[in-house]
Design a protein around this motif. Structure first.
Motif, short mmCIF file in Angstrom:
data_model
loop_
_atom_site.label_atom_id
_atom_site.label_comp_id
_atom_site.label_asym_id
_atom_site.label_seq_id
_atom_site.Cartn_x
_atom_site.Cartn_y
_atom_site.Cartn_z
N LEU A 11 0.86 -1.18 0.00
CA LEU A 11 0.00 0.00 0.00
C LEU A 11 0.90 1.23 0.00
N PHE A 12 0.80 2.02 -1.05
CA PHE A 12 1.68 3.19 -1.13
C PHE A 12 1.11 4.36 -0.36
N GLN A 13 1.97 5.33 -0.13
CA GLN A 13 1.64 6.41 0.79
C GLN A 13 0.28 7.05 0.50
N PHE A 14 0.05 7.39 -0.79
CA PHE A 14 -1.24 8.02 -1.09
C PHE A 14 -2.10 7.08 -1.92
N GLY A 15 -1.87 5.79 -1.79
CA GLY A 15 -2.72 4.82 -2.48
C GLY A 15 -2.19 4.42 -3.83
N ALA A 16 -1.71 5.42 -4.62
CA ALA A 16 -1.18 5.15 -5.97
C ALA A 16 -2.18 4.38 -6.81
N LEU A 17 -3.46 4.77 -6.74
CA LEU A 17 -4.45 4.13 -7.61
C LEU A 17 -4.20 4.57 -9.04
N PHE A 18 -4.55 3.69 -10.00
CA PHE A 18 -4.39 4.06 -11.41
C PHE A 18 -5.51 5.03 -11.77
N THR A 19 -5.11 6.23 -12.11
CA THR A 19 -6.11 7.30 -12.25
C THR A 19 -7.00 7.12 -13.46
N ASP A 20 -6.56 6.30 -14.44
CA ASP A 20 -7.39 6.16 -15.65
C ASP A 20 -8.31 4.95 -15.57
N MET A 21 -8.40 4.33 -14.38
CA MET A 21 -9.27 3.15 -14.27
C MET A 21 -10.26 3.38 -13.13
N SER A 22 -11.41 2.74 -13.22
CA SER A 22 -12.40 2.83 -12.15
C SER A 22 -11.91 2.04 -10.95
N VAL A 23 -12.61 2.22 -9.83
CA VAL A 23 -12.26 1.49 -8.61
C VAL A 23 -12.26 -0.01 -8.88
N PHE A 24 -13.29 -0.46 -9.57
CA PHE A 24 -13.39 -1.89 -9.89
C PHE A 24 -12.17 -2.36 -10.67
N GLU A 25 -11.82 -1.62 -11.72
CA GLU A 25 -10.70 -2.03 -12.57
C GLU A 25 -9.38 -1.97 -11.81
N ASN A 26 -9.27 -1.03 -10.88
CA ASN A 26 -8.06 -0.95 -10.08
C ASN A 26 -7.87 -2.23 -9.28
N ASP A 41 -4.38 -12.32 -2.46
CA ASP A 41 -4.18 -12.97 -1.17
C ASP A 41 -2.71 -13.13 -0.83
N PRO A 42 -2.01 -12.03 -0.62
CA PRO A 42 -0.55 -12.10 -0.44
C PRO A 42 -0.16 -12.70 0.92
N MET A 43 1.09 -13.14 0.98
CA MET A 43 1.61 -13.67 2.25
C MET A 43 2.23 -12.55 3.07
N LEU A 44 2.53 -11.45 2.37
CA LEU A 44 3.17 -10.33 3.05
C LEU A 44 2.56 -9.03 2.52
N ILE A 45 2.11 -8.18 3.43
CA ILE A 45 1.56 -6.89 3.01
C ILE A 45 2.40 -5.79 3.64
N MET A 46 2.78 -4.82 2.81
CA MET A 46 3.58 -3.71 3.32
C MET A 46 2.79 -2.42 3.22
N TYR A 47 2.89 -1.60 4.21
CA TYR A 47 2.17 -0.34 4.22
C TYR A 47 3.16 0.81 4.36
N ASP A 48 3.13 1.72 3.43
CA ASP A 48 4.00 2.90 3.53
C ASP A 48 3.15 4.06 4.01
N GLU A 49 3.34 4.44 5.25
CA GLU A 49 2.59 5.54 5.87
C GLU A 49 1.08 5.43 5.60
N PRO A 50 0.45 4.37 6.08
CA PRO A 50 -0.97 4.20 5.75
C PRO A 50 -1.86 5.27 6.37
N PHE A 51 -1.35 5.98 7.37
CA PHE A 51 -2.22 6.94 8.06
C PHE A 51 -1.97 8.38 7.65
N ALA A 52 -1.01 8.60 6.75
CA ALA A 52 -0.64 9.98 6.44
C ALA A 52 -1.82 10.73 5.83
#
Lengths: 256, 155, 272
Positions: free
Chosen positions: C91-106, C163-174
């Motif tokens: 999970l990147f700091q500000f989500g890094a969602l793909f801006t050209d895709m809908s939530v579903f497609e992301n 379903d990853p075995m390892l999840i990393m969060y970069d500043e999830p609360f920023a």
């Protein structure tokens, strides 16, 4: 001062090397992007279809101007029937590929740079990489090929539109003989020599502009300022690349 | 994957581009004439080719039948050798005469062929026996002046 | 949660990392076991994010070893690295969602890229993931229409799509408001337990983190200065931890970047 110039030169060489490596990777991963054609189709839509209007309108106007100016000059020598030759040759050999390339760089190239730069700034490329999806294959390659495919088609449309514009002015308004306009053109324009070479030119420009656009976006500094600088660089380097390549290609193609 | 409007637009765009290319090839470049048709090469030697260029037309009775493919200089016989690609559907007798002519007074130069009466036809690689070099305007004027000068003293 | 005596999922030993001559990390030891939720805390610019990049294989350690699921990240080729990353979520700091895709497609993106699921099954999976983060109703929205907290949750759904075995969060609360912050925090804990995965969280939000994590590492100046369970941390007498947990402006956290004494620098310039 000298140190400054030296640093710029080294930076330039470094970027050139990086660009070459980038092109290599781009070609290497292109296979993957061709397997999923819809990605490339989407980019043809964005860089080709959306540039259509500006290309067609500019082509028409360039043709109109060529028709007017060409007629002015030719009629002094009493050879206004050669208007078709003049319009067709200048468009297919030079103006079509070059002007269409310049328009393409500023319309589609800058958009591609902006899009990729934005994706980099918002860490979308890194996120993709972390999802085990290669951003060069998924983002850069389709945009590159979209541009490479669109560019020759746009240049052909530009030339065709320009010739129609020249015909409109010359034949429909000024009254040059319609038959002479076309037959002289057909006698003077050679397919392999003029038209195929023009298409080759536009293809080369397409490769250059697309590579520059994708690379600048990929290489930009991930800030809002960096993206805007990258866009400027795309337009400037594309224009320079087109004009320089045009000179080189012309001197190879149209000698003797 | 479903079809989308993007596909339609891209299809339309490619069609338009293709149409433009076709227009350039057929209407502007006149694909039917000589460019991709089969041809055979014949050669001719000239003492002087004047301003003849590669790709200049080769005409018979005013009709373009081919193009000049190559021009080179034969250093042993001190002559210019002109190779011409002539369309395969045209055949000419072996004693055809080749001449370098000018269209109009100042127009471009071309190779004019004048068919002879031989029964046998020219084959690929054959060399024209009789040729007529280009008329060089300076020489012509020089000759004219010289003649005038020669005439002048005896009125 | 107690340490289990099995092989650690993530194991860092004596890891050094430097950008050019500037050393960012010097001698980090860190272990994460399955089922654990670990927080890495520290001030800005202390090398926390670099640590995540090293574990994700986006950077390579200058010295020491980074092992994930028994594989040395420094030795992996591109293919092997990508194979491993398919089992990681980030999970990147500000989500890094793909801006050209809908939530579903992301959310569908990793599934489309790495699986050949039929469309109906893919749809079910995506909707389940969105349900898990409570955004089922927003599947047709574009990322630009989401608030910061919602974007973070969508990115979380995307990170767990495979379903990853390892999840990393970069500043999830920023940059989140207190309500979104609580929601995201609880999600991180719940998802970790539901997936039986391990999670590593880089953050400087002390209160929220201490309430959800199993173990905490404090990083300062490229070194681990303290570690322990949240209770140990709260009780800690360590000066640095005390300063950090209680947000005191003055303490052992150095104000100056490491440099030669200023007098020496000035003298040095003058002397030459």
């Amino acid at each position: 001062m000298i140190r400054n110039i030296g640093a710029r030169v080294i930076d330039g060489v470094w970027r050139l090397g990086f660009a070459s490596r980038f092109l290599f990777l781009l070609l290497r991963y292109s296979g993957q992007s061709f397997l999923r054609l819809h990605l490339t189709l989407r980019e043809i839509y964005f860089s080709g279809v959306l540039s259509l209007l500006i290309i067609l309108v500019s082509g028409l106007f360039v043709g109109l101007v060529l028709g007017l100016q060409g007629y002015e000059t030719l009629q002094r020598y009493g050879s206004s029937e050669a208007l078709g030759v003049l319009v067709a040759l200048s468009l297919t050999r030079e103006l079509g590929p070059v002007v269409a390339g310049l328009l393409f760089a500023s319309r589609a190239g800058s958009a591609v740079t902006a899009e990729i730069g934005l994706m980099k700034t918002t860490e979308q490329l890194k996120a993709m990489d972390m999802m085990a999806v290669n951003p060069i294959a998924r983002v850069a390659a389709p945009r590159f090929w979209g541009g490479v495919i669109s560019m020759p088609l746009l240049a052909a449309l530009f030339s065709a539109m320009g010739i129609l514009g020249g015909w409109l002015i010359g034949v429909a308004f000024i009254g040059v003989d319609d038959g002479a306009f076309w037959s002289q053109m057909q006698a003077a324009v050679d397919i392999r020599y003029d038209i195929v070479n023009g298409v080759i030119k536009s293809f080369v420009f397409g490769v250059a502009v697309s590579l520059i656009a994708v690379f600048e976006g990929y290489d930009c500094e991930p800030t809002a300022e960096g993206v805007s600088r990258a866009i400027t660089r795309t337009v400037v380097s594309s224009a320079l690349a087109i004009l320089a390549l045009d000179f080189v290609l012309t001197s190879f193609m149209f000698r003797g | 994957m479903s079809r989308s409007t993007i596909d339609l637009w891209v299809g339309l765009f490619v069609l338009m581009g293709g149409a433009a290319l076709l227009f350039l090839a057929l209407k502007v470049g006149n694909l039917s004439a000589a460019s991709f048709t089969e041809s055979y090469t014949i050669e001719a030697r000239f003492a002087n080719i004047g301003g003849l260029k590669v790709r200049a037309p080769v005409k018979v009775a005013g009709v373009v039948v081919g193009r000049v493919a190559d021009i080179r200089y034969d250093n042993e016989r001190f002559e210019a050798v002109v190779s011409m690609a002539v369309e395969s559907r045209y055949e000419f007798p072996r004693d055809t005469i080749g001449a370098i002519l000018t269209s109009g007074l100042l127009g471009e130069q071309y190779v004019g062929l004048e068919p002879g009466g031989d029964e046998r036809m020219l084959k690929a690689g054959d060399v024209l026996k009789i040729t007529q070099s280009a008329v060089v305007l300076e020489k012509l004027i020089g000759q004219f002046l010289f003649n005038k000068a020669a005439e002048a003293p005896q009125p | 949660m107690a340490h289990r005596e099995e092989k650690a999922l993530v194991d860092l030993r004596q890891v050094h990392f430097a950008y050019g001559k500037r050393e960012i990390l010097s001698g980090i030891d860190l272990t994460v076991h399955r089922g654990q939720l670990v927080a890495i805390m520290g001030g800005s610019g202390c090398g926390k994010t670099t640590l995540l990049r090293l574990i994700g294989g986006q950077l390579k350690a200058s010295a020491g070893s980074v092992t994930v699921d028994g594989q040395d990240m420094g030795q992996l080729g591109t293919e092997a690295l990508y194979a491993l990353r398919r089992r990681m979520g980030m999970l990147f700091q500000f989500g890094a969602l793909f801006t050209d895709m809908s939530v579903f497609e992301n959310v569908a993106f990793p599934l489309r890229e790495h699986t050949d699921l039929p469309e109906s099954m893919l749809r079910d999976l995506v909707l389940m993931k969105l349900q898990a983060v409570g955004l089922l109703g927003g599947h047709a929205l574009m990322p630009s229409e989401l608030s910061g907290g919602m974007a973070r949750r969508v990115a979380l759904a995307r990170a767990i799509a495979l379903d990853p075995m390892l999840i990393m969060y970069d500043e999830p609360f920023a940059g989140l408001d207190p309500i979104s912050l609580g929601v995201v925090g609880q999600l991180i804990r719940r998802l970790n337990d539901a997936l039986g995965a391990a999670s590593i969280m880089v953050t400087h939000d002390v209160v929220e983190s201490l309430s959800i994590v199993d173990y905490v590492y404090f990083v300062s100046d490229g070194r681990i200065v303290a570690k322990g369970t949240p209770d140990e941390i709260r009780e800690s007498k360590d000066e640095f931890v005390h300063q950090f947990v209680h947000a005191e402006p003055d303490g052992p956290v150095p104000f100056h970047m490491k440099a030669a004494p200023i007098g020496e620098l000035l003298m040095g310039e003058g002397g030459q």
